[in-house]
Design an enzyme around this catalytic site. Sequence first.
Site, PDB file in Angstrom:
ATOM      1  N   LEU A  15       5.587   1.607   4.595  1.00 47.80           N
ATOM      2  CA  LEU A  15       6.089   0.256   4.315  1.00 47.80           C
ATOM      3  C   LEU A  15       7.116   0.253   3.173  1.00 47.80           C
ATOM      4  CD1 LEU A  15       2.783  -1.839   4.729  1.00 47.80           C
ATOM      5  CD2 LEU A  15       4.588  -1.415   6.406  1.00 47.80           C
ATOM      6  N   PRO A  35       0.841  -1.197   0.000  1.00 51.87           N
ATOM      7  CA  PRO A  35       0.000   0.000   0.000  1.00 51.87           C
ATOM      8  C   PRO A  35       0.880   1.253   0.000  1.00 51.87           C
ATOM      9  CG  PRO A  35      -0.219  -1.209   2.089  1.00 51.87           C
ATOM     10  CD  PRO A  35       0.674  -2.032   1.195  1.00 51.87           C
ATOM     11  N   SER A  60       7.846   3.624  -1.969  1.00 54.12           N
ATOM     12  CA  SER A  60       8.584   4.427  -2.953  1.00 54.12           C
ATOM     13  C   SER A  60       9.970   3.828  -3.201  1.00 54.12           C
ATOM     14  CB  SER A  60       8.677   5.895  -2.519  1.00 54.12           C
ATOM     15  OG  SER A  60       9.413   6.010  -1.325  1.00 54.12           O
ATOM     16  N   ALA A  61      10.656   3.425  -2.128  1.00 52.26           N
ATOM     17  CA  ALA A  61      11.994   2.837  -2.306  1.00 52.26           C
ATOM     18  C   ALA A  61      11.903   1.505  -3.034  1.00 52.26           C
ATOM     19  CB  ALA A  61      12.670   2.655  -0.949  1.00 52.26           C
ATOM     20  N   ASP A 103      15.179   3.008   4.274  1.00 49.95           N
ATOM     21  CA  ASP A 103      14.214   2.381   3.362  1.00 49.95           C
ATOM     22  C   ASP A 103      14.947   1.729   2.189  1.00 49.95           C
ATOM     23  OD1 ASP A 103      12.348   3.459   5.033  1.00 49.95           O
ATOM     24  OD2 ASP A 103      11.153   4.400   3.472  1.00 49.95           O
TER      25      ASP A 103
END
Length: 338
Positions: free
Chosen positions: A114, A109, A117-118, A160
């Site tokens: 979480l 999501p 993007s990375a 991340d």
Amino acid sequence: MNISTTTGLVQGVGQAHAKTILLGEHTVVHGTPAIALPLPALPVRAVARVLTSGETPLAAPDGQFRFSAGDTPAPAGTLSGPRVAVEEALRRWGLADARVDILVDCDIPLARGLGSSAACAGAAVRAVADLYGRVLDEGTLYDLVQCGEQVEHGRASGIDASTVLAAGPIRFHEGRTRPLAIDMDAALIIADTGVPGSTQRAVAGVRRVLEADPARARRLLDRAGELIAAAEDQLATGRAEELGATMSRFQELLAELGVSTPHIDTLVSAAREAGAFGAKLTGAGLGGCVLALTTPAAADTVGAALRHAGAAQTWTVTTGSLAADVPIRLDSGIGTHA
Ligand code: PMV
């Protein structure tokens, strides 16, 4: 391996996965270590192909995203970080004139702490490397994902980028990672508030809080460092109840930094009332997800309590499955990811 389809089209493919931060979000930006866990059961898959001249990419199928990189006009909105990462990769490879279409299928999501993007950036860069037959070493991949993360976060610590590419739990400190030993029989429940957070806004807010009172900032960061060191020891020696208490104390600290919300507080209380050892927000906060620690036997009860208290969905991860190269199984409140 790039794929030649029956139409003669050549594609590159890449993958990465979600992450959750057990302890140390925000304070890691200001020099503390942090502990993070990869979530391979929530993957991102990317497929890259060359755009022919004049071609406009089709809209992405439902549930997927599409973006173009290289010599194309900048698309508005989502996936700006992954696009920056891919464009930096093309530039470094001397392919600045290339036009690439990237289709991203993301099970994570978005904007929930979480690592979406990375992970999208990692999968996309891997797909483009695959398309052009480039060998990507770990350091280069991390650097490229970080270029995108700086756009998304304002100033990204790198946690991340490290965790969405990692095979097992890690301790991250000032850009360096090391694998983390976990010897614990417990379950982590990840509960989605359903509210998108903004990492950039949260990181900027924490900076304002810390800069307003340097003496208080020192105290908070010292306390964070102590909690993170304690958690590392508790994870390695199976002291789940104590780790839960450490997580709850870290949540108090994050609330002092201004990144909790009434909704997060409600979910944290619901988890604890249902018997969790402890709970806290995970990621940047101001929305996003809550992480609760409990026994494997109580995981269903705690998950149900979280959903009853307003979580949009929950996932369960057993700590025994977190060791590198052991697949993690996640259950969702609204479906099952295996
Ligand atoms: O963007 P998120 O929610 O995954 O959070 C990243 C962790 C922060 O510590 C808040 C920011 C960073 O760059 O470390």
